[in-house]
Write a protein that holds these residues in place. Sequence first.
Motif, PDB file in Angstrom:
ATOM      1  N   PHE A  14      -5.673  15.205  -0.404  1.00 32.18           N
ATOM      2  CA  PHE A  14      -4.549  14.315  -0.131  1.00 32.18           C
ATOM      3  C   PHE A  14      -5.010  13.156   0.754  1.00 32.18           C
ATOM      4  CE2 PHE A  14      -1.206  12.645   2.507  1.00 32.18           C
ATOM      5  CZ  PHE A  14      -0.137  12.503   1.645  1.00 32.18           C
ATOM      6  N   ASP A  15      -4.694  11.942   0.337  1.00 31.61           N
ATOM      7  CA  ASP A  15      -4.971  10.743   1.124  1.00 31.61           C
ATOM      8  C   ASP A  15      -3.703   9.891   1.142  1.00 31.61           C
ATOM      9  OD1 ASP A  15      -8.023  11.034   1.427  1.00 31.61           O
ATOM     10  OD2 ASP A  15      -7.714  11.188  -0.753  1.00 31.61           O
ATOM     11  N   GLY A  16      -3.246   9.541   2.332  1.00 30.72           N
ATOM     12  CA  GLY A  16      -1.993   8.788   2.417  1.00 30.72           C
ATOM     13  C   GLY A  16      -1.744   8.227   3.804  1.00 30.72           C
ATOM     14  N   TYR A  17      -0.517   7.735   4.009  1.00 34.31           N
ATOM     15  CA  TYR A  17      -0.078   7.166   5.291  1.00 34.31           C
ATOM     16  C   TYR A  17      -1.014   6.038   5.737  1.00 34.31           C
ATOM     17  CZ  TYR A  17       2.626  11.426   5.100  1.00 34.31           C
ATOM     18  OH  TYR A  17       3.460  12.441   4.688  1.00 34.31           O
ATOM     19  N   PHE A  18      -1.287   5.143   4.781  1.00 39.22           N
ATOM     20  CA  PHE A  18      -2.221   4.050   5.009  1.00 39.22           C
ATOM     21  C   PHE A  18      -1.531   2.871   5.685  1.00 39.22           C
ATOM     22  CE2 PHE A  18      -4.284   0.114   3.768  1.00 39.22           C
ATOM     23  CZ  PHE A  18      -5.629   0.384   3.858  1.00 39.22           C
ATOM     24  N   GLY A  67      -7.444  12.820  -7.014  1.00 43.45           N
ATOM     25  CA  GLY A  67      -7.072  14.161  -6.584  1.00 43.45           C
ATOM     26  C   GLY A  67      -5.596  14.333  -6.331  1.00 43.45           C
ATOM     27  N   ASN A  68      -5.294  15.065  -5.249  1.00 48.11           N
ATOM     28  CA  ASN A  68      -3.926  15.478  -4.929  1.00 48.11           C
ATOM     29  C   ASN A  68      -2.986  14.292  -4.787  1.00 48.11           C
ATOM     30  OD1 ASN A  68      -1.784  16.169  -2.698  1.00 48.11           O
ATOM     31  ND2 ASN A  68      -2.345  18.113  -3.668  1.00 48.11           N
ATOM     32  N   ALA A  69      -3.394  13.284  -4.045  1.00 44.81           N
ATOM     33  CA  ALA A  69      -2.651  12.033  -3.895  1.00 44.81           C
ATOM     34  C   ALA A  69      -3.634  10.967  -3.445  1.00 44.81           C
ATOM     35  CB  ALA A  69      -1.514  12.176  -2.880  1.00 44.81           C
ATOM     36  N   ASP A  70      -3.531   9.788  -4.036  1.00 39.84           N
ATOM     37  CA  ASP A  70      -4.435   8.688  -3.702  1.00 39.84           C
ATOM     38  C   ASP A  70      -3.654   7.515  -3.122  1.00 39.84           C
ATOM     39  OD1 ASP A  70      -6.410  10.221  -4.748  1.00 39.84           O
ATOM     40  OD2 ASP A  70      -7.116   8.760  -6.212  1.00 39.84           O
ATOM     41  N   ILE A  71      -4.377   6.619  -2.467  1.00 39.16           N
ATOM     42  CA  ILE A  71      -3.782   5.412  -1.902  1.00 39.16           C
ATOM     43  C   ILE A  71      -4.016   4.260  -2.879  1.00 39.16           C
ATOM     44  CG2 ILE A  71      -3.765   3.804   0.047  1.00 39.16           C
ATOM     45  CD1 ILE A  71      -4.985   6.173   1.695  1.00 39.16           C
ATOM     46  N   TYR A  92       0.860  -1.188   0.000  1.00 36.57           N
ATOM     47  CA  TYR A  92       0.000   0.000   0.000  1.00 36.57           C
ATOM     48  C   TYR A  92       0.892   1.233   0.000  1.00 36.57           C
ATOM     49  CZ  TYR A  92      -3.719  -3.237   1.365  1.00 36.57           C
ATOM     50  OH  TYR A  92      -4.623  -4.275   1.409  1.00 36.57           O
ATOM     51  N   PHE A  93       0.545   2.224  -0.788  1.00 38.17           N
ATOM     52  CA  PHE A  93       1.336   3.449  -0.850  1.00 38.17           C
ATOM     53  C   PHE A  93       0.483   4.576  -1.393  1.00 38.17           C
ATOM     54  CE2 PHE A  93       1.692   1.385  -4.920  1.00 38.17           C
ATOM     55  CZ  PHE A  93       1.735   2.409  -5.862  1.00 38.17           C
ATOM     56  N   SER A  94       0.993   5.785  -1.268  1.00 38.74           N
ATOM     57  CA  SER A  94       0.290   6.960  -1.771  1.00 38.74           C
ATOM     58  C   SER A  94       1.078   7.557  -2.933  1.00 38.74           C
ATOM     59  CB  SER A  94       0.133   7.994  -0.654  1.00 38.74           C
ATOM     60  OG  SER A  94      -0.701   9.057  -1.070  1.00 38.74           O
ATOM     61  N   SER A  95       0.362   8.042  -3.947  1.00 37.01           N
ATOM     62  CA  SER A  95       1.036   8.542  -5.148  1.00 37.01           C
ATOM     63  C   SER A  95       0.175   9.588  -5.852  1.00 37.01           C
ATOM     64  CB  SER A  95       1.309   7.385  -6.118  1.00 37.01           C
ATOM     65  OG  SER A  95       1.785   7.841  -7.363  1.00 37.01           O
ATOM     66  N   ASN A 108      -6.141   1.558  -7.544  1.00 36.36           N
ATOM     67  CA  ASN A 108      -6.660   2.616  -6.685  1.00 36.36           C
ATOM     68  C   ASN A 108      -7.677   2.021  -5.703  1.00 36.36           C
ATOM     69  OD1 ASN A 108      -8.428   4.958  -5.870  1.00 36.36           O
ATOM     70  ND2 ASN A 108      -7.014   6.053  -7.204  1.00 36.36           N
ATOM     71  N   LEU A 109      -7.587   2.400  -4.414  1.00 35.57           N
ATOM     72  CA  LEU A 109      -8.508   1.851  -3.426  1.00 35.57           C
ATOM     73  C   LEU A 109      -9.934   2.359  -3.588  1.00 35.57           C
ATOM     74  CD1 LEU A 109      -6.531   1.602  -0.066  1.00 35.57           C
ATOM     75  CD2 LEU A 109      -6.722  -0.015  -1.955  1.00 35.57           C
TER      76      LEU A 109
END
Length: 433
Positions: free
Chosen positions: A261-265, A229-233, A219-222, A251-252
Motif C-alpha cells: 500500500f502506498d498513499g497519503y501523498f 500492488g495493493n494501492a498506488d499513487i 495526486y491520489f491513491s487508488s 502512475n508515479l
Amino acid sequence: MRKNKLWLAFCVAGILGHAECFAQRIEFQEPIKLNDSINSDAEELLPFLSEGGGRLYFTRAFHEDNVGGRYAGSDIWTSNYENGSWQAPHNELVPWNNKENNAVIGERQQGDVVYLLNAYKGKKGISFSKNVNGKWSKPETLTIPGLKTDGFVGFYVSPTYDFVLISMNKNGGYGQEDLYVSLKDQSGDWQEPISLGGTINTAGFEISPFLSDDQKYLYFSSDGHDGYGNADIFVSERLYGSWTVWSKPKNLGPIINTSYFDGYFSIYGDTTSFFASNREEGYLDIYTSRVKLNNKDVLQDSVQRIIDETKRLLSDLKKDDEMIQVSSSVLEFLSFDFNSSELDKKLENSLDKVLKRIEKDSIFKLNLISYSGDSQDRSINYTLSIDRVQNVVGYLTQSGMDESKLDIEIVENPKRLEKARSGVEIRAQVIDE
C-alpha cells in the motif's frame, strides 16, 4: 501573408505552452524512510507539512500514548525540523486530539488556521481550529451539504479555503470511495460535492487526494487504476480549469509505488514530497522523496528562442494596418443516443469531418459546448454532459488535435446551443480575411 503570420503566432504560443509544461515535469528520487522519532512500532500516516516547512503533522494509530490508548482511535502528532533532522514528536494538542480518529487535512496560507478530520461534539466530518495568541482554539464544525461521513472518508482543504477535495463512498458513485470536490458559491457557502468524474474514479477506491500549489495536478491513491500492488499513487492534470475534466491518471512509477500500500501523498514547492507506505510489511510508515525538475536546463535555450520568435511575430502583426477579426460559427452538432455518452460510428465520422476542416481552414480553436436534458435528475444530466464531452476530447486528441486548442463548457440551459437540444455543439473560431 497576414493570416499565415497569425496562425504561426498561435502555433508558436501553443508550442511554448507545451514546452513550459514539459519543463515542469518532475522526477522523484529514491524515497527515504523518516527516522525513528517519526516512525515507531505503531502506524504513521497522513503526513502534512506546515506553512514554511518547519513543522510536520502526521497521524499515529495503535500507539499506547494516544489520548484513547492503543485501540481507541488515532492522534495528531507533530514534529519540528531542527538542526537538519526531525525532532521527537508529541501529541500534546489538547483541543484537537480525543478518542476518535484525528488528522490534519489542510492549513490556511497564513498558517493561522488548521483544518481537521474528526468528530467533535458528535459531528463527524471537517472542523477548523484558529491560532489565537499562540494557542489553538477549540475545533469548530465546517458544514458541507450532502457530505456522507459514515464509512471511510478523507479530505483535503485548500490553503486558499475555496475548495475541499473529498474521498467518500456515496450512492450513485463509480465504485467504492470516489473523489469529489465542494466549492463555495457567491455567498461564500459550501456547495454539495460534485464527482471528479469517470477519468479519476473507478470501480475500486480512490482516496487521499492532494492538489499541487498551482491547482493543476491532483495526486491520489487508488486500487482501481493499473498499478504495482495493493494501492498506488497517481497524478492527473486538471484540464481547461474544470473540476470534472482530467487527463488520464499517471502512475508515479516504481520509485514511489510498490506491491504494497502506498498513499497519503503530498508535495510542497516542487521540491519535497511525503507519503505513507507499508513496503516493509506491517504498519504504515512515513517516507520522503526529494523532487527535481526534469529537462528544465536542457529546454532553457529552446524556450528562450521560442519566446523571442513569438515576440517578433507579434511585433510584425502590430505593424499590419488591418484589425484582427475572429469569428465563431457552429461547425458540427453531435447528437448522442438517449442516455448514452458513447461515440458511435456516425459520431466518429462527424468528428473526422471536423478534423479535416481544421486542416483546411484557418481554425485555431474549437469550443465544445455540452448539454444534456435526457433525465429529470439534474446531477445525472451534468454527469452525462461531462462524459460526452470527455469522449469527444479523447477522440480529437488521440487523432492529433492539440488540447490547448480546445475550450470546454458545460451548460444547463439548452438555449445556449443553436440546436437547443441534448448533445455537444462544436464551434470554430476562425481568423477572418
